[in-house]
Write an enzyme that holds these catalytic residues in place. Structure first.
Site, PDB file in Angstrom:
ATOM      1  N   CYS A 157       0.867  -1.184   0.000  1.00 22.45           N
ATOM      2  CA  CYS A 157       0.000   0.000   0.000  1.00 22.45           C
ATOM      3  C   CYS A 157       0.902   1.233   0.000  1.00 22.45           C
ATOM      4  O   CYS A 157       2.096   1.122  -0.289  1.00 22.45           O
ATOM      5  CB  CYS A 157      -0.980  -0.015   1.176  1.00 22.45           C
ATOM      6  SG  CYS A 157      -0.257   0.179   2.822  1.00 22.45           S
ATOM      7  N   ASN A 189       2.383   1.459   4.274  1.00 21.37           N
ATOM      8  CA  ASN A 189       2.647   0.190   4.958  1.00 21.37           C
ATOM      9  C   ASN A 189       2.329   0.242   6.451  1.00 21.37           C
ATOM     10  O   ASN A 189       3.010  -0.368   7.269  1.00 21.37           O
ATOM     11  CB  ASN A 189       4.104  -0.263   4.718  1.00 21.37           C
ATOM     12  CG  ASN A 189       4.380  -1.696   5.131  1.00 21.37           C
ATOM     13  OD1 ASN A 189       5.457  -1.995   5.630  1.00 21.37           O
ATOM     14  ND2 ASN A 189       3.443  -2.595   4.933  1.00 21.37           N
ATOM     15  N   CYS A 209      -1.443   0.579   7.285  1.00 21.56           N
ATOM     16  CA  CYS A 209      -2.870   0.251   7.409  1.00 21.56           C
ATOM     17  C   CYS A 209      -3.236  -1.004   6.612  1.00 21.56           C
ATOM     18  O   CYS A 209      -3.418  -2.076   7.171  1.00 21.56           O
ATOM     19  CB  CYS A 209      -3.748   1.415   6.957  1.00 21.56           C
ATOM     20  SG  CYS A 209      -3.624   2.900   7.978  1.00 21.56           S
ATOM     21  N   ARG A 210      -3.361  -0.849   5.304  1.00 23.56           N
ATOM     22  CA  ARG A 210      -3.910  -1.918   4.469  1.00 23.56           C
ATOM     23  C   ARG A 210      -2.949  -3.087   4.244  1.00 23.56           C
ATOM     24  O   ARG A 210      -3.341  -4.245   4.391  1.00 23.56           O
ATOM     25  CB  ARG A 210      -4.353  -1.351   3.116  1.00 23.56           C
ATOM     26  CG  ARG A 210      -5.474  -0.339   3.247  1.00 23.56           C
ATOM     27  CD  ARG A 210      -5.724   0.382   1.954  1.00 23.56           C
ATOM     28  NE  ARG A 210      -4.602   1.271   1.646  1.00 23.56           N
ATOM     29  CZ  ARG A 210      -4.445   1.906   0.496  1.00 23.56           C
ATOM     30  NH1 ARG A 210      -5.326   1.744  -0.476  1.00 23.56           N
ATOM     31  NH2 ARG A 210      -3.411   2.696   0.298  1.00 23.56           N
ATOM     32  N   SER A 211      -1.716  -2.805   3.846  1.00 26.64           N
ATOM     33  CA  SER A 211      -0.822  -3.928   3.525  1.00 26.64           C
ATOM     34  C   SER A 211      -0.420  -4.743   4.754  1.00 26.64           C
ATOM     35  O   SER A 211      -0.380  -5.975   4.659  1.00 26.64           O
ATOM     36  CB  SER A 211       0.397  -3.465   2.716  1.00 26.64           C
ATOM     37  OG  SER A 211       1.150  -2.501   3.390  1.00 26.64           O
ATOM     38  N   ASP A 268      -8.396   3.342   1.684  1.00 28.77           N
ATOM     39  CA  ASP A 268      -7.416   3.604   2.739  1.00 28.77           C
ATOM     40  C   ASP A 268      -8.138   4.067   4.006  1.00 28.77           C
ATOM     41  O   ASP A 268      -8.727   5.147   4.018  1.00 28.77           O
ATOM     42  CB  ASP A 268      -6.439   4.676   2.273  1.00 28.77           C
ATOM     43  CG  ASP A 268      -5.229   4.812   3.181  1.00 28.77           C
ATOM     44  OD1 ASP A 268      -5.285   4.314   4.332  1.00 28.77           O
ATOM     45  OD2 ASP A 268      -4.241   5.408   2.742  1.00 28.77           O
TER      46      ASP A 268
END
Length: 156
Positions: A9, A12, A14-16, A125
């Site tokens: 993301c 690095n 939140c999402r990934s 996000d």
């Protein structure tokens, strides 16, 4: 042969890392933790060395998943090391394609391309919206679809 998967993301945090943790949890439950190596990274250097966002850690904990990784940035070596590099959104995908060496054999796609029945392509996000539970649901679907695809592709 170990299959290597990298989730990417922007920062690095939140999402990934959420995708890394959820996918690792599914891989472990499937008894494949010795067969699949998992990591995450960001396209930017904004948060290098920082822990995952509290919202990510909280939603993972509520779902029985631990995560202790620190943010890092994508490197050119990642395109040699990983078999699958999965972008959380179209902007991340465009950034990855710009960084990707011409001779890379990595599969570079949007993560939600593996999520059956999901009508959107980009994982939103939650850094700005705080909708970590919604993102978790999408990530879970993507992780399940990705694991099924890897098992089929690699005969695991």
């Amino acid at each position: 042969m170990t299959v290597r998967v990298l989730f990417v993301c922007l920062g690095n945090i939140c999402r990934s890392p959420m995708a890394e943790a959820v996918f690792a949890h599914l891989v472990e439950r499937a008894g494949l933790d010795g067969e699949i190596e998992i990591d995450s990274a960001g396209t930017s250097s904004y948060h290098i060395g920082q822990r995952a966002h509290r919202g990510t850690r909280d939603v993972l904990r509520r779902n029985g998943i631990d995560y202790e990784g620190d943010a890092r940035q994508v490197t050119p070596r990642d395109f040699e090391r990983f078999d699958y590099i999965l972008a959380m959104d179209s902007d991340n995908l465009a950034d990855l394609r710009r960084l990707m060496p011409k001779d890379s054999q990595a599969v570079v796609k949007r993560f939600l391309d593996y999520a059956d029945g999901v009508k959107i392509h980009d994982v939103p996000d939650p850094y700005y919206t705080n909708r970590f539970d919604d993102v978790y649901a999408l990530v879970r679907q993507g992780a399940e679809g990705l694991l099924a695809a890897i098992r089929q592709d690699k005969g695991l």
